[in-house]
Design a protein around this motif. Sequence first.
Motif, PDB file in Angstrom:
ATOM      1  N   LEU A  42     -11.711   5.940  -9.479  1.00  0.00           N
ATOM      2  CA  LEU A  42     -11.845   5.431  -8.117  1.00  0.00           C
ATOM      3  C   LEU A  42     -11.600   3.929  -8.015  1.00  0.00           C
ATOM      4  O   LEU A  42     -11.703   3.357  -6.924  1.00  0.00           O
ATOM      5  N   LEU A  43     -11.267   3.265  -9.124  1.00  0.00           N
ATOM      6  CA  LEU A  43     -10.967   1.839  -9.072  1.00  0.00           C
ATOM      7  C   LEU A  43      -9.555   1.558  -8.561  1.00  0.00           C
ATOM      8  O   LEU A  43      -9.239   0.415  -8.209  1.00  0.00           O
ATOM      9  N   TYR A  44      -8.698   2.550  -8.510  1.00  0.00           N
ATOM     10  CA  TYR A  44      -7.323   2.310  -8.075  1.00  0.00           C
ATOM     11  C   TYR A  44      -7.265   1.761  -6.644  1.00  0.00           C
ATOM     12  O   TYR A  44      -6.563   0.762  -6.400  1.00  0.00           O
ATOM     13  N   PRO A  45      -7.967   2.337  -5.665  1.00  0.00           N
ATOM     14  CA  PRO A  45      -7.933   1.740  -4.317  1.00  0.00           C
ATOM     15  C   PRO A  45      -8.473   0.313  -4.299  1.00  0.00           C
ATOM     16  O   PRO A  45      -7.979  -0.530  -3.534  1.00  0.00           O
ATOM     17  N   LEU A  46      -9.482   0.020  -5.140  1.00  0.00           N
ATOM     18  CA  LEU A  46      -9.997  -1.346  -5.210  1.00  0.00           C
ATOM     19  C   LEU A  46      -8.941  -2.292  -5.764  1.00  0.00           C
ATOM     20  O   LEU A  46      -8.790  -3.424  -5.298  1.00  0.00           O
ATOM     21  N   ALA A  47      -8.182  -1.833  -6.765  1.00  0.00           N
ATOM     22  CA  ALA A  47      -7.117  -2.661  -7.327  1.00  0.00           C
ATOM     23  C   ALA A  47      -6.058  -2.983  -6.274  1.00  0.00           C
ATOM     24  O   ALA A  47      -5.573  -4.121  -6.185  1.00  0.00           O
ATOM     25  N   LEU A  48      -5.689  -1.988  -5.468  1.00  0.00           N
ATOM     26  CA  LEU A  48      -4.696  -2.222  -4.422  1.00  0.00           C
ATOM     27  C   LEU A  48      -5.222  -3.205  -3.377  1.00  0.00           C
ATOM     28  O   LEU A  48      -4.487  -4.092  -2.903  1.00  0.00           O
ATOM     29  N   LEU A  49      -6.497  -3.054  -3.002  1.00  0.00           N
ATOM     30  CA  LEU A  49      -7.109  -3.989  -2.060  1.00  0.00           C
ATOM     31  C   LEU A  49      -7.138  -5.392  -2.648  1.00  0.00           C
ATOM     32  O   LEU A  49      -6.801  -6.377  -1.977  1.00  0.00           O
ATOM     33  N   SER A  50      -7.547  -5.501  -3.906  1.00  0.00           N
ATOM     34  CA  SER A  50      -7.620  -6.804  -4.557  1.00  0.00           C
ATOM     35  C   SER A  50      -6.249  -7.458  -4.624  1.00  0.00           C
ATOM     36  O   SER A  50      -6.101  -8.660  -4.364  1.00  0.00           O
TER      37      SER A  50
END
Length: 400
Positions: free
Chosen positions: A64-72
């Motif tokens: 679930l870190l992939y969406p956070l990476a895209l946001l970051s």
Amino acid sequence: MNVSDKSVDVVVVGLGAFGSSIAWRLAARGISVFGAEQHTISNSFGSSHGLTRNFRSISQNHTLLYPLALLSRELWFELEGNSSNTLLTQTNALIMGQKDKGLIASALAVVAKYGINPRVLEAADIRRQYPIFGNITDEDIAIVDELGGMLFPEKCVTAAANAATRHGADLQENVEVFGHSLDGSGLVVQTSNGDIRANQIVYATGAWTAELLPRLKLKSLRIPQCWFTYQHDSDATPSLADLPPFQRDLGNVGRLWGHGAAQLGGLTKLGTHGDPTRDRNVYTNNIDRAVHSEDVAHLSKNVAHSFPNVNPVPAKSKICLLTESVDNQFVLGPVGDPRVFVASGGSGQGFKHATGVGEIVADMCQGIKSSIDTGFMHAQRMIEPPNGAAVAQRPTSPIS
């Protein structure tokens, strides 16, 4: 300037990668922010220094870190657009290991969940395109993260702090925060410059959080950052073209990460996970900041195995602090009292996600549901059922 009698919406304690990003994202929404940094904004005493950090979107720490990476990533580029410096250089990144094991298996789970279709390099491709890697077996592959690259941490922290200031945040250096107390419906935050009233407080205090909020069961670790040159030419070093940002799974002996020199005259940065000395807790008010031979012995052994043309003895090294949670996931959100927040638990993956963390914590402070799933990061999972408000205070002894 003395801060006594000052009143703000949110006090942010600590202005490293997390704190500066939180201050920026809050101030950009019109929230009044006071930020306190016990050292200078951008310093080498905590976790937000070391010239470069790898950025990857296909994170193996949690699917679930992939969406956070895209946001970051989106926010890093937004921040860069208002800065005079390059903050994120997109270079591609490699995830390396044996097929369907370890890092590769975790990366493939992310790929499958989000429908990503990355390039995959077989062993022969790795040997041909990146001959610097040694001991590549026929079972090894590399997944190419096309959104991967490098961040420049000192420049990133300064840019976020400057952006927060432009939006009206009052950020002060060389100000210690000793804790807070409850006063009616608000908080009184005790600082070395006097008391300040606030509706909310966010502790983005990195490795110091383990002692400030022991209920979170965080560990403060002392990690050497190391830079290397070629084996037979101490004036030369592998470049980014030779060695893009990578993670390499070495099976039972751990993992390596790093990248070639980010600029002309720079050095190759390499590090390791799985170091037997890595789990030594430190007390952040009494840190040995010298790098000793035993600190780098495991890394040097793995460098010699994986890079036969690189001198396994570091040409340069510097201590960095790391804050590790029990499940290696972020620790974000209110702690006991709904006015008291924490942003910690980077566990070695924090910097790349700092801007996204800033956005998430700003949402939490405002009671806004995040656009991404943050349940696995929530601070409350680390705490036994609360029996009162969490009150941070200056520690008097190390936490064992």
